[in-house]
Design a protein around this motif. Structure first.
Motif: not given
Lengths: 644, 247
Positions: A11-15, A7-8
């Motif tokens: 523009n996505r969130v995650g990792g 998800l990194a």
């Protein structure tokens, strides 16, 4: 659908895994170090193993039988020792991974419970932890390849220098070694991390709330069952009377069950013992001793994690050593009893090897005496201290005295190639010896009894491979000038061959090969020790770091830096000393069992405890823990001072 | 025909015992309560009265000894671990006094956490918007320890809000905050209630409880009283009365 691992991007969130690993990387430094060293050793060992199979760099001299035999033998030695090294490093990586990952996640219990509270399934938690172990393993594998590849020439030179490989041996870099070593390292790392990952994945979400009604962690039923079951197994085995057929099974079972019982029950045994030991420290540092003792007591799993490697390495290492000794001695005796021997000379690594030979008296052999031996005194002591049949009085020996040709046995002690190139005396062949006073002595070579089984088989292989016709006898008999006398007699009957007394043999070959074996043993032990020490140091340092808040509180209530450091050092020392005491108990059980067994088989001897290596192991473990604990406490103190 | 709204949380004859070496301690004893969607309920009571235990039972964090709790149609007293996990991912939000953000994760990761575990696509813009709603801007890549206590609590609320929960469980959500930040946090709860969520909040503070639609008093494991739309003073008086009774 986007998964949490990717998800990194954009523009996505995650990792999450990467973020958490980056945040907790300190917890994995020990694993990284151990796995890197382990992979390096494994990679280099595998290259040597494969290179030995292909004879890389060795120019075989078929014209010179002796040299050729030495080359073949050297390659075989490299092969055998590297196989042992590979198993040892694989085990070390597996164990270190289990220990480090287990400890790392136990300190993050609340955090992982919070992830569960936020909707993570047990499976996701397990995968998260395994991914961290895998990430660490990948880095360690790459680092290990670089170190292993760079150190290969040095490693090979060292092997050649100690006689573990023939001159000119130069293993090539092989892609297959890269693949196998890498895969093995990763699999060992992951396999080691699997159990702690599974265990922590069962964390309850309520544990995230800290003060909520969560009971103190108790020993799980499975651990109780395993520990008590193993303890019952130990008790049962101790009560069994083993014979030569069941001895090995019983001994290995006893060792494994003892270690299993001690490590499984460590969370209930180590903490109270450590607490009791802390009373001894109270007169010196009351506050620190109380904190250390109570911490060791209440953090049962952490204490058990610290104690486990010491228990494992000490009991397993020492126990296997004693077991191997006993097995060899008993095997030798069994052989001696089974053959129609006039006499047997054996080079047993035993203090009381005399017992092994006493049985021979029942066969009518007289005038037998045996010098004492100390295996671990190899390098320092004169070879004359090896247990050897001593011809006390030639007059009483007469035709009762025979020679066991020392092809296998002393080859083990004295070095290389004795069996393969020098001895051609055959089992069953009778030599007519004449003593200097003219008395005729018939000597029948009854058996070749080696101190180590693999050398026996080497002999068998070599005998078939190198059918040198010349008869050759090396005489290792001495005492009251008997050695020369036998040698003279032997020379008279070994036509076309050579007869050397022990001194001559020593002079012609020196003890290089013999000393190299000792160095090789220490090299292996040292590698394992380094890995164990790094693992222990890591566990200790992580334990201290996890207690930063507690240490801050101690400083708040008036504890000085020194007292906080003392508490951390005492804590580590208490657990370690307790583990060593438990190890001594475990080793004592094994020792007792082996002693009972040897007595039952008619051997008047006892196993030789490798106290030297065990002391080194204990000192290294203790030093590693204290150094790591001290260093980590200094760091914590510094952070607390900055925060203040 | 009457238009009945099904309660978001139904508690029936709830009993919770804790066993210890000292014996069995009954913390909740026959609790019956309904918590409707779009309502804000404050639970008050002296320490040890069972408030947090009730909240933990409703959340499915601890199993009830007997009785039944239904959260958004799911009987949490009999639900499997898998069902409870799914509940936490999508229908129930938690806010605690101790903030409980994961220290190793950035703020946006913390906020998106339940959705990430549910494998839902999460755009950073969505998270930024959720953080902005609670008054945090430009700090989405910060870690919890880089934020003030108030910011951490608001981030925790943003996490609870982010999944669009049907039920929000809050245990002393303003206990560690200053008055101003506490007010902001309570404002967030008001917004949640307006969006149709049922908020169940444990508190000791009459001023905080006064923001709720309804206040219930829990004493010795039993619900003893209920007040709706009461002032701070009335709640404080009532709380004092009940505490005297139990004393």
């Amino acid at each position: 659908m986007t998964r949490d691992r990717g998800l990194a991007a954009g523009n996505r969130v995650g990792g999450l895994g990467r973020s958490l690993l980056a945040y907790h990387w300190r917890s994995y430094v020990g694993l990284l170090a151990c796995q890197s060293v382990g992979t390096a050793v494994g990679f280099a060992s595998l290259l040597v193993l494969l290179g030995a199979g292909a004879g890389d760099g060795v120019v075989f001299d078929t014209a010179d039988t002796n040299r050729w035999a030495k080359q073949i033998s050297g390659l075989q030695t490299a092969n055998n020792s590297m196989a042992v090294m590979l198993v040892a490093t694989g085990f070390a990586i597996l164990f270190t991974s289990a220990s480090t990952v287990g400890f790392a996640v136990s300190g993050r219990r609340r955090e992982l419970a919070l992830l569960r509270l936020s909707g993570a399934s047990p499976h996701q938690i397990q995968r998260l932890v395994l991914r961290e172990a895998l990430g660490c393993g990948l880095v360690a594998t790459v680092v290990g390849f670089v170190i292993g590849g760079a150190a290969l020439p040095l490693y090979t030179r060292a092997l050649v220098a100690v006689g573990g490989a023939p001159e000119g041996f130069h293993p090539q870099l092989r892609l297959v070694a890269l693949v196998i070593a890498g895969a093995a390292s990763l699999i060992a790392g992951l396999a080691g991390g699997w159990l702690p990952a599974w265990r922590i994945s069962r964390v309850k979400p309520i544990e995230a709330l800290g003060g909520a009604a969560v009971g103190r962690q108790k020993l799980g039923w499975l651990r109780w069952a395993v520990g008590l079951g193993a303890a019952a197994g130990v008790a049962w085995l101790l009560g069994q009377t083993a014979d030569s057929n069941t001895f090995n099974t019983n001994s290995v079972g006893l060792l494994v069950l003892t270690v299993t019982a001690l490590t499984a029950l460590a969370p209930v045994i180590v903490p109270p013992m450590a607490l009791a030991a802390s009373w001894l420290l109270r007169p010196f540092q009351p506050g620190s001793a109380v904190v250390a003792g109570q911490h060791a007591r209440w953090n049962a799993r952490r204490s058990a994690s610290m104690a486990a490697p010491v228990l494992l390495f000490t009991v397993m290492g020492g126990g296997f050593f004693m077991m191997a000794q006993t097995s060899q001695a008993v095997g030798t005796l069994a052989q001696a009893r089974s053959v129609d021997a006039d006499a047997v000379v054996a080079a047993l690594p035993w203090r009381n090897a005399a017992g092994a030979l006493k049985g021979l008296k029942s066969k009518g052999v007289e005038g037998v005496a045996v010098a004492q031996s100390d295996l671990w005194g190899w390098e320092a002591q004169s070879p004359s201290t090896f247990p050897t049949l001593t011809w006390l009085d030639p007059g009483t020996a007469k035709d009762k005295l025979g020679i066991h040709v020392l092809a296998g046995s002393l080859a083990d002690v004295h070095g290389v190639n004795v069996a393969s190139s020098r001895h051609e005396a055959e089992v069953g062949r009778t030599y007519q010896l004449q003593a200097p006073d003219g008395e005729q002595v018939k000597v029948k070579v009854a058996a070749v009894i080696g101190a180590t089984p693999y050398l026996n088989s080497d002999f068998a292989v070599d005998r078939a491979s190198f059918p040198v016709s010349a008869a050759s006898v090396e005489v290792f008999m001495w005492g009251r000038g008997g050695q020369e006398r036998v040698a003279e007699a032997a020379r008279a009957v070994v036509a076309g061959g050579s007869v050397e007394t022990k001194e001559q043999w020593d002079a012609s070959r020196s003890t290089r090969g013999f000393a190299s074996q000792a160095r090789g043993t220490w090299l292996l032990l040292g590698a394992v020790l380094v890995l164990a020490a790094v693992s222990l140091a890591q566990t200790t340092a992580a334990s201290v770091r996890q207690r930063q808040r507690e240490f801050g509180l101690l400083r708040c209530v008036g504890g000085s830096r020194g007292q906080v450091t003392a508490a951390a050092l005492m804590d580590a020392a208490l657990v370690l000393v307790t583990a060593l005491i438990l190890s001594a108990v475990g080793l004592g059980l094994v020792y007792w069992k082996l002693s009972v067994y040897t007595s039952a088989t008619g051997l008047d001897m006892r196993p030789f405890l490798p106290l030297g290596p065990l002391a080194v192991l204990a000192a290294t473990a203790l030093s590693a823990c204290l150094l790591a604990s001290g260093a980590a406490t200094v760091g914590v103190n510094r952070r607390l001072s900055r925060a203040a | 025909m009457t238009n009945t709204v099904r309660p978001a949380v139904e508690v029936r004859a709830l009993r919770k015992d804790f066993r210890s070496e000292a014996g069995v301690q009954t913390v909740l004893n026959g609790v019956d309560a309904d918590f409707d969607p779009g309502t804000w309920t404050a639970i008050m009571g002296p320490s040890g009265s069972g408030k947090s235990t009730l909240l933990n039972c409703v959340a499915g964090l601890i199993r009830a000894t007997s009785g039944q709790i239904t959260v958004d149609g799911l009987d949490v007293t009999r639900a499997s671990e898998k069902e409870l996990t799914a509940l936490r991912r999508g229908r129930v939000g938690f806010v605690f006094q101790a903030f409980n953000l994961v220290p190793g994760l950035t703020l946006d990761q913390n906020v998106a956490l339940p959705s990430l575990f549910a494998r839902r696509r999460v755009a950073r813009g969505q998270v930024r918007a959720a953080l902005a709603k609670v008054g945090i801007t430009g700090r989405d890549r910060a870690r919890p320890d880089e934020l003030s206590g108030g910011q951490q609590q608001r981030a925790a609320i943003a996490r609870a809000l982010f999944i669009g929960p049907k039920v929000v469980l809050a245990d002393e959500p303003t206990g560690a905050l200053d008055v101003k930040t506490g007010r902001q946090v309570l404002g967030q709860f008001a917004g949640l209630v307006q969006s149709g969520a049922a908020v169940i909040m444990v508190t000791h503070d009459p001023a905080v409880a006064a923001r709720a639609d309804k206040v219930v008093f829990l004493l010795d494991g039993t619900l003893r009283g209920e007040m709706a739309g009461a002032s701070v003073e009335r709640i404080a008086d009532e709380a004092a009365t009940w505490e005297k009774v139990t004393a």
